[in-house]
Every structure is written in C-alpha cells, then in structure tokens.
Design an enzyme around this catalytic site. Structure first.
Site, PDB file in Angstrom:
ATOM      1  N   ARG A 156       1.079  -0.943  -0.124  1.00  0.00           N
ATOM      2  CA  ARG A 156       0.180   0.069  -0.035  1.00  0.00           C
ATOM      3  C   ARG A 156       0.803   1.502  -0.248  1.00  0.00           C
ATOM      4  O   ARG A 156       0.765   2.237  -0.286  1.00  0.00           O
ATOM      5  CB  ARG A 156      -1.059   0.005   0.952  1.00  0.00           C
ATOM      6  CG  ARG A 156      -2.312   1.107   1.261  1.00  0.00           C
ATOM      7  CD  ARG A 156      -1.849   2.715   1.645  1.00  0.00           C
ATOM      8  NE  ARG A 156      -1.428   2.230   2.805  1.00  0.00           N
ATOM      9  CZ  ARG A 156      -0.241   3.115   3.008  1.00  0.00           C
ATOM     10  NH1 ARG A 156       0.449   3.590   3.109  1.00  0.00           N
ATOM     11  NH2 ARG A 156      -0.126   3.031   4.556  1.00  0.00           N
ATOM     12  N   ARG A 162      -8.674 -23.119  17.353  1.00  0.00           N
ATOM     13  CA  ARG A 162      -7.420 -24.152  18.272  1.00  0.00           C
ATOM     14  C   ARG A 162      -8.238 -23.634  19.686  1.00  0.00           C
ATOM     15  O   ARG A 162      -9.139 -23.579  20.384  1.00  0.00           O
ATOM     16  CB  ARG A 162      -6.160 -22.917  19.151  1.00  0.00           C
ATOM     17  CG  ARG A 162      -5.597 -23.052  20.055  1.00  0.00           C
ATOM     18  CD  ARG A 162      -3.903 -22.961  19.848  1.00  0.00           C
ATOM     19  NE  ARG A 162      -2.945 -23.022  20.221  1.00  0.00           N
ATOM     20  CZ  ARG A 162      -2.101 -23.992  19.433  1.00  0.00           C
ATOM     21  NH1 ARG A 162      -2.077 -24.660  19.391  1.00  0.00           N
ATOM     22  NH2 ARG A 162      -1.587 -24.194  20.962  1.00  0.00           N
ATOM     23  N   ALA A 200      -2.398  11.418   0.538  1.00  0.00           N
ATOM     24  CA  ALA A 200      -1.450  10.317   0.981  1.00  0.00           C
ATOM     25  C   ALA A 200      -2.195   9.577   2.394  1.00  0.00           C
ATOM     26  O   ALA A 200      -2.998   8.576   2.641  1.00  0.00           O
ATOM     27  CB  ALA A 200       0.052  10.359   1.357  1.00  0.00           C
ATOM     28  N   GLU A 244       4.949   9.702   7.601  1.00  0.00           N
ATOM     29  CA  GLU A 244       3.842  10.845   7.291  1.00  0.00           C
ATOM     30  C   GLU A 244       3.075  11.804   8.375  1.00  0.00           C
ATOM     31  O   GLU A 244       1.994  12.051   8.630  1.00  0.00           O
ATOM     32  CB  GLU A 244       2.489   9.540   6.446  1.00  0.00           C
ATOM     33  CG  GLU A 244       3.268   9.193   5.066  1.00  0.00           C
ATOM     34  CD  GLU A 244       2.659   9.673   4.098  1.00  0.00           C
ATOM     35  OE1 GLU A 244       2.287  11.104   4.150  1.00  0.00           O
ATOM     36  OE2 GLU A 244       3.051   9.243   2.571  1.00  0.00           O
ATOM     37  N   GLY A 245       3.877  11.387   9.027  1.00  0.00           N
ATOM     38  CA  GLY A 245       3.734  12.474  10.508  1.00  0.00           C
ATOM     39  C   GLY A 245       3.088  11.344  11.173  1.00  0.00           C
ATOM     40  O   GLY A 245       2.310  10.579  11.572  1.00  0.00           O
ATOM     41  N   THR A 246       4.167  11.280  12.542  1.00  0.00           N
ATOM     42  CA  THR A 246       4.383  10.706  13.286  1.00  0.00           C
ATOM     43  C   THR A 246       2.889  10.546  14.311  1.00  0.00           C
ATOM     44  O   THR A 246       1.929  11.707  14.057  1.00  0.00           O
ATOM     45  CB  THR A 246       5.291  10.271  14.526  1.00  0.00           C
ATOM     46  OG1 THR A 246       5.193  12.392  15.869  1.00  0.00           O
ATOM     47  CG2 THR A 246       6.259  10.700  13.714  1.00  0.00           C
ATOM     48  N   ASN A 279      19.033  14.623   8.854  1.00  0.00           N
ATOM     49  CA  ASN A 279      18.961  15.344   9.856  1.00  0.00           C
ATOM     50  C   ASN A 279      17.554  15.976  10.485  1.00  0.00           C
ATOM     51  O   ASN A 279      16.973  16.500  10.679  1.00  0.00           O
ATOM     52  CB  ASN A 279      19.677  16.226  10.504  1.00  0.00           C
ATOM     53  CG  ASN A 279      21.200  16.006   9.951  1.00  0.00           C
ATOM     54  OD1 ASN A 279      20.855  14.651  10.687  1.00  0.00           O
ATOM     55  ND2 ASN A 279      22.214  16.163  10.040  1.00  0.00           N
ATOM     56  N   MET A 301      -3.162 -12.930  21.176  1.00  0.00           N
ATOM     57  CA  MET A 301      -4.361 -14.132  20.959  1.00  0.00           C
ATOM     58  C   MET A 301      -3.612 -15.547  20.243  1.00  0.00           C
ATOM     59  O   MET A 301      -3.608 -16.337  20.191  1.00  0.00           O
ATOM     60  CB  MET A 301      -5.409 -13.404  19.988  1.00  0.00           C
ATOM     61  CG  MET A 301      -6.057 -12.536  21.200  1.00  0.00           C
ATOM     62  SD  MET A 301      -7.458 -11.698  20.307  1.00  0.00           S
ATOM     63  CE  MET A 301      -8.520 -12.753  19.426  1.00  0.00           C
ATOM     64  N   GLY A 334      10.722  13.137  -2.264  1.00  0.00           N
ATOM     65  CA  GLY A 334      12.094  13.527  -1.212  1.00  0.00           C
ATOM     66  C   GLY A 334      11.561  14.633  -0.610  1.00  0.00           C
ATOM     67  O   GLY A 334      11.968  15.531  -0.631  1.00  0.00           O
TER      68      GLY A 334
END
Lengths: 254, 388
Positions: free
Chosen positions: B88, B269, B243, B364-366, B133, B338, B128
């Site tokens: 994606r 399970r 985005a 894309e931005g924390t 830094n 789980m 880019g």
C-alpha cells in the site's frame, strides 16, 4: 466479420459462502448473503469481450433475468466490456420458480429480436447445476450448439469449438448463428478495471418483462422440499479382512 | 463483519471498484507476500499490474487516470493494505506523492510527459522530503537548489532518506530549499549525473517494498523540471495530506485482517477442551477490536465524502491518520498475542502487520506530531517548538 452477440449472466452466492437451508425447507437462505456473477457466466462474458477485442464481434449485449439486483450483475458484465445490457424483470415467486426452460425461452426470443448471431452462456449455474439453458436455447432457435467449450474460434463464417468431454477433448465445427456454453478452462476472466467500472455507469440497460417478449414463464416444476445433505457419520473399524467382507455382505453391498 | 453497515453507505460504483480490486489483491498479491516479506523482495511487477487495473492516481481526472471519488481511493487503499502495508505504501507514493504533485503543481507539459506513464505503472516514482537530520521538521531541510541563469538549470545537492521506492524509481519528486529560502519541488530522473539511490538495509518493517536514500551530488536539473505552481511547505504538505487520507483507510484494512485472523484462530484452536474463543478474555479483545475498526471506518467514510465535497480541512486528515494507525497497531499487537506462539510465525501473517504498522504509525507524520497538529487547531497555540 460483423456479428452481434448475446451473453447471459446469472447471479448467486459468492461461491465461498456457507449455504443454509431455510427452516421451512422450501429453499436456501438468500437474505443478507453476498451475491455475485455465476463463475461460468463470468467466463462467458470474458470470451464475448475477447471476441469483440479481436474485432470478430460487433457488439456484446449482456442479459439477465431476475429482480432489481440482476442489474448489478449486468453492470459487472458492462464493466468487463459488454456494450449494453438487457434486464428482463422477474421477481418474487416467479423468480424462485424461474428455471432453464423459462430462461431459454427468453433468450431465444431476445436472440431473434436482437438479430444476434452468437449466444454465449455459462455451461451451468452453481445454484441448481442444471446445465440445460444453453442446450434448450439452441433447440428453441433450431441453432447448432457448442457446449462445454474450452476453446472457441472462427473459421471463415463457421465456428470451431473444442469441447471438454468425458473422454478428453472433442473438436467440432458448427454453422452460425449458434449457441456456445462456456466451461472452466475457456479463459481466465479479467478483473474489471477502474476506468471500465466508471464507464459502465453510462452504458444503457434496457428493462423489459417476459410478456413483452411473448414468453410465458409458468413453471412446470414444483420444488417439494430442500434438505441438507445427511450429516457425516463416524465409520466403523474392523479387525480383519474377513470381518470387512462379512460387514459388506450383511449390508447388501456385496 | 460489517457492524455498522458500511456497505449500505457506499454507491454501487464504489462497491464494484472495491469488489474487483479486492479479488485482485486476494488472488494475486496475497500469494506473493509471505516470501516477499521474508526475503525482503520488492515485486516491481505489482506496480504495472495495478496500473493496468487503473488504481494508480485514481482521483486524477484525465491523463489515463480513472477520475474516481476519494471514497473509492480509500477503499482501494484498504484492500491493498489488508494484504500488506508495504504494497500500500508503494501505491500511496505513486498516487499521492508523485502523481498528485505533478497534477496539482506541474505544467501541462510535465503532466503530459509523466502522468500517463505513471498511471500505467510504466515508470515508478518516489517522493524526497525527509532527510537524515530532518524528519518531523521538514522546514529545516538542508537540500539546496541553486539556479544557474547561464544554463537555465538548477544544481541540487543534498540527501534524502527513508524514501519508499527510491532504489528502483525512475523519477523522484524532490523538495529543496532555493536561494530565496523557499522550498520548491523538482522532478529528477534516473540517469541524471550525481543522482544515486542506495538501498537501506536491515529493515524490519515494510520489507516487501524497497526503501532507500536519494543522494544528490550537484545534480543539474533543467528548469522545465521545476514544479512552478507551488512554493513553500504547502507543496509537500498538500501531497502528504493526500497520502495520509489513504493511509487512514489502509491501516484499518490491516487491522481487519488481523481481527479476522485472530477470530478464526481462536475458534479453531482448542485448549482445555474448548475453543480459545470460548474465553472471556478473548471475547473482550475481539469486542474492542471490532469496535475500533468499525468506528474508524465510519470516520474515514465521512472524511472521504467531505473531501469529495471539498469541505475537508487538513486537521481532519491528521485526526484520522493518527487514529487509524494507532488503533490498528493496537489491534495487530492484541491479535498477535491471541495467537500465542504461532503469532510470531510469518506464516500466520499477523506479526508482519505488527512490524509494518510500526512504520505506518510513524511515517507521514508520527502519532505525536499529529497530536500537535490537532493541539494547535484546538488551542490556537503551537507546541512544535520551544520558541513562542
């Protein structure tokens, strides 16, 4: 070679769905179940669109008989590349009783009305597995038929069809106009692309009723009961071969 | 499991787009992802395949693009990320970070030259902005573009890092600071002297997509390659918001996969004579997961409709990118737990989503940065820097 082509499409459960019988045993539960185009119909549409892309066919018309939701199935065919659609409205109890005989009468009437020269259908639908509509349509039109097709090509103005049969593959040549039914290995249906899905919105779907085609859709078949297959029961282990033979004899199998 | 009937709020066209693309993702992408992720191999072919389906740059009108709604874009992102966030990311970069800036800020000549080929997946692009830094503070970027009037070119020098697609990209939309102190966008092409894209090794996230640097050593870029219709950080941020919207939907696709996988596993399970799903702790976890996923999808649908009506603000996108990514990471981690020991095996896929969503929550931005964006909108006071 300018030929018009009718392709018939039917909708049923997405083939991965678990089927449940209705409590009153009159049929299977259809409410809230995701529906999509019958897989063999998808293959039929793909073949029709491919023939058009090879410029052997002038126009592909997708036909579906059923309630309002049949238009979704037609739109899928349009998104795959069919040019226009015909929705023959059949709803409620009439739709539940709609079987191959009725659909083939409708297809035959439409083939004549549209002056189609090729009718392609899926070999069978995955709900009833009848494998009759294509053959009946050909009989009603008195047209030749190439069923269980795994390959279709034009040879001059005749149709060469390679058929999947029990013994292997059979190649026949038939005159057009003709009816073809699509088998699994005929092709791999394309994914509808975004631009084509959006173009499909603008393509026309004509709506009509069976009466408009002079077709009587009363069913000659009455479904008495629908049952689930019997629950699988545990097997029995035997100690010796003699025991095995004894048990087979006792149950009358040998 | 459509708890709040999302389906009933979609148009027939959106449903068809979603269904067709979901089939492609499950039939053609899912079989590749296990090994692609395990061996860190990027299948470049998927870009061409997606191009054929018309899902690249889907909201762009013209130039061989589909011109569909933002809701459809979101549905597309969700289906790809249901398979893998790396796939994606590749799609988001091509659509929102390469095609979008050229479409929004470029000249007609640039659009004609690049958009149709990008739409078909014939060429692959990268974006880019981030530097070694300068991540959360792009305004401090050190990449410089110097104009040479005699040759009508710009000389660009600097380094960008964490660039999805860069090792194999054909074009790069690079943001550099010009002599007037303004940030502008330039289209660089593979083959330009001084342009190199080393791969970043040792990634434990988004392994199925190629990530690298963009190193520019006095690259001569013709002035025709400048994106003239924007200057300043509004340029890159416009792309990022485009985005981020897709990511808000996408992350929930990954969460949905993890939820369904954990549900099926706990039903299958048997421990202590009963399915794991019989236990209260398991059911509570699934209740929490389904709630967050369902609410998240409703919010994304609302946002998509607002964007289509041109009534959306960037803070809305920040809110949902942050929410979807944070919640999806939680869902994935819970789901991993789980599955017990099996949860750390890539065959069960969940651990791959856990790894991937770490990056998705960060890029894309924390998570924290979007909190500051919201905080500034809420209070009117910025808290990004220590200065007033």
């Amino acid at each position: 070679f300018q030929v018009g082509l009718l392709v018939s499409v039917k909708r049923f459960f997405l083939f991965l769905f678990e089927i449940r019988v209705k409590p009153d045993k009159s049929g299977v539960v259809t409410d809230g179940v995701k529906h999509s185009m019958n897989p063999f119909c998808e293959i039929a549409v793909e073949e029709a669109v491919k023939l058009k892309e090879k410029k052997l066919i002038k126009e592909v018309v997708a036909v579906s008989c059923g309630p309002q939701q049949a238009q979704e199935t037609i739109r899928t065919a349009l998104a795959m590349g069919a040019d226009r659609g015909i929705h023959v409205q059949v709803a409620g109890k009439d739709y539940e009783n709609l079987g191959p005989l009725q659909v083939s009468k409708i297809m035959a009437a439409l083939a004549k009305k549209e002056e189609a020269q090729l009718v392609i259908l899926g070999k069978q639908a995955i709900d009833d597995d009848c494998n009759q509509t294509g053959q009946m349509t050909a009989a009603l039109l008195d047209w030749p038929q190439g069923t269980f097709a795994s390959e279709v090509s034009f040879e001059g103005d005749k149709l060469k069809v390679v058929r999947e049969i029990d013994g292997g593959l059979e190649t026949i040549t038939i005159n057009t106009p003709a009816v073809v039914t699509a088998d699994l290995r005929l092709n791999t249906p394309r994914y509808a692309t975004l631009p084509n899905i959006m173009k499909a919105k603008k393509k026309k779907i004509a709506i009509m009723k069976p009466e408009d085609l002079g077709v009587d859709i009363t069913s000659r078949v009455e479904v008495l009961r629908v049952d689930e297959p019997p629950q699988r029961e545990a097997g029995v282990k035997v100690e010796t071969v003699q025991d095995l033979v004894g048990k087979l004899k006792d149950s009358g199998l040998v | 499991m459509d708890a709040l009937n999302l389906e009933g709020q979609l148009t027939e066209e959106e449903i068809m787009i979603r269904d067709s693309f979901r089939d492609y993702c499950q039939e053609k992408l899912m079989p590749r992802i296990l090994m692609a992720n395990r061996h860190e191999h990027f299948h470049r072919e998927i870009v061409s395949e997606m191009g054929e389906l018309g899902v690249l740059g889907p909201t762009i009108k013209g130039y061989g693009c589909a011109g569909t709604s933002y809701v459809a874009y979101g549905l597309i992102a969700r289906e790809v990320e249901r398979v893998d966030s790396g796939y994606r990311s590749v799609m988001s970069v091509q659509s929102s970070l390469v095609m979008h800036p050229i479409n929004a800020y470029g000249t007609d000549a640039q659009k004609e030259k690049y958009l149709p080929r990008l739409a078909r997946g014939e060429i692959l692009g990268c974006f880019g902005l981030t530097e070694p830094n300068h991540g959360s503070d792009p305004s401090g970027m050190e990449t410089k573009a110097k104009y040479n009037p005699s040759s009508g070119t710009f000389t660009i020098s600097g380094a960008k890092t964490w660039i999805t697609n860069s090792p194999v990209a054909d074009v790069a939309v690079v943001w550099a600071k010009c002599e007037d102190g303004r940030v502008r966008g330039f289209i660089l092409e593979r083959g330009m002297k001084g342009f190199s894209t080393p791969k970043i090794e040792g990634k434990f996230s988004l392994r199925a997509s190629a990530t690298g640097m963009i190193l520019m050593d006095e690259v001569e870029v013709p002035q025709e390659n400048l994106l003239p219709n924007v200057s300043g950080l509004a340029g890159p941020f416009g792309c990022l918001n485009n985005a981020r919207y897709g990511i808000a939907w996408g992350a929930l696709g990954a969460a949905e996969f993890c939820f369904h996988a954990a549900r099926q596993y706990t039903l299958d399970r048997i421990q202590f004579g009963v399915p794991l799903a019989r236990n209260q702790l398991m059911q509570k976890k699934m209740a929490d997961m389904l709630t967050e996923i369902t609410i998240g999808l409703q919010s994304c649908l609302s946002l998509g409709r607002l964007i289509d009506e041109k009534k959306a603000a960037p803070e809305m996108i920040s809110m949902l990118k942050r929410n979807s990514c944070g919640k999806a990471l939680d869902v994935a981690r819970q789901a991993r737990d789980m599955l017990g020991g099996n949860g750390i095996a890539d065959e069960y896929h969940i651990i791959r989503h856990v790894m991937n969503l770490e990056a998705v929550n960060t890029y894309e931005g924390t998570h924290d940065i979007h909190a500051l964006i919201l905080g500034r909108a809420i209070t009117g006071l910025q808290s990004f820097t220590v200065q007033k």
